[in-house]
Design an enzyme around this catalytic site. Structure first.
Site, PDB file in Angstrom:
ATOM      1  N   CYS A  15       0.873  -1.174   0.000  1.00  0.00           N
ATOM      2  CA  CYS A  15       0.000   0.000   0.000  1.00  0.00           C
ATOM      3  C   CYS A  15       0.913   1.228   0.000  1.00  0.00           C
ATOM      4  CB  CYS A  15      -1.004  -0.015   1.151  1.00  0.00           C
ATOM      5  SG  CYS A  15      -0.320   0.080   2.795  1.00  0.00           S
ATOM      6  N   CYS A  89      -2.248   1.565  -4.220  1.00  0.00           N
ATOM      7  CA  CYS A  89      -1.004   2.275  -4.559  1.00  0.00           C
ATOM      8  C   CYS A  89      -0.956   2.618  -6.050  1.00  0.00           C
ATOM      9  CB  CYS A  89       0.236   1.508  -4.128  1.00  0.00           C
ATOM     10  SG  CYS A  89       0.484  -0.072  -4.914  1.00  0.00           S
ATOM     11  N   CYS A  93       3.130   0.754  -8.115  1.00  0.00           N
ATOM     12  CA  CYS A  93       3.586  -0.612  -7.873  1.00  0.00           C
ATOM     13  C   CYS A  93       4.208  -1.171  -9.149  1.00  0.00           C
ATOM     14  CB  CYS A  93       2.412  -1.488  -7.453  1.00  0.00           C
ATOM     15  SG  CYS A  93       1.661  -0.939  -5.918  1.00  0.00           S
TER      16      CYS A  93
END
Length: 140
Positions: A15, A89, A93
């Site tokens: 996250c 996120c 990522c």
């Protein structure tokens, strides 16, 4: 192939701050998989410390994550994981072909009290139980 030589499935929870959702998910998976799954968590912009309301909510279930610290997301962590579970996120990522990716849409517990964190915690626990069943088919 015996279980001793079989590679454990590995899961990375990501996250933004690695202070709430991903830490709760990692703590649940570590506890509920009884060591059968390798667990990592990280954040694209790690916070300075774990969300105290998340620590309190997990402690209510007997899981102590007070010693955890937010960790920065690395390319290596993604490469070493079989399953990458993102929690808000977005594009931060890294993506590698051949990995199993899941995006779990969960409310961010940042700045919320323990009463608001409990339902997020419970939703994460439910998802973790399903994840364990998908990774360890014999898990009951």
């Amino acid at each position: 192939m015996s279980t001793e030589t079989a590679k454990k499935p590995s899961v990375l929870f990501v996250c933004i701050h690695n202070a709430g959702r991903s830490q709760m998910a990692a703590a649940f998976l570590t506890t509920l998989s009884n060591g059968e799954i390798e667990v990592r968590s990280a954040g694209s912009q790690p916070a300075e410390k774990i969300n105290p309301a998340a620590v309190e909510a997990m402690a209510e279930l007997g899981i102590d994550m007070s010693a955890e610290i937010p960790k920065v997301l690395t390319t290596e962590a993604v490469k070493e994981s079989d399953v990458v579970i993102t929690m808000g996120c977005g594009d931060e990522c890294p993506y590698f072909p051949g990995k199993r990716y899941e995006d779990w849409v969960l409310e961010d517990p940042a700045g919320k009290g323990v009463d608001s964190v409990r339902p997020i915690r419970d939703e994460i626990k439910t998802r973790i139980q399903g994840l364990i069943e998908s990774l360890i088919p014999a898990a009951k």
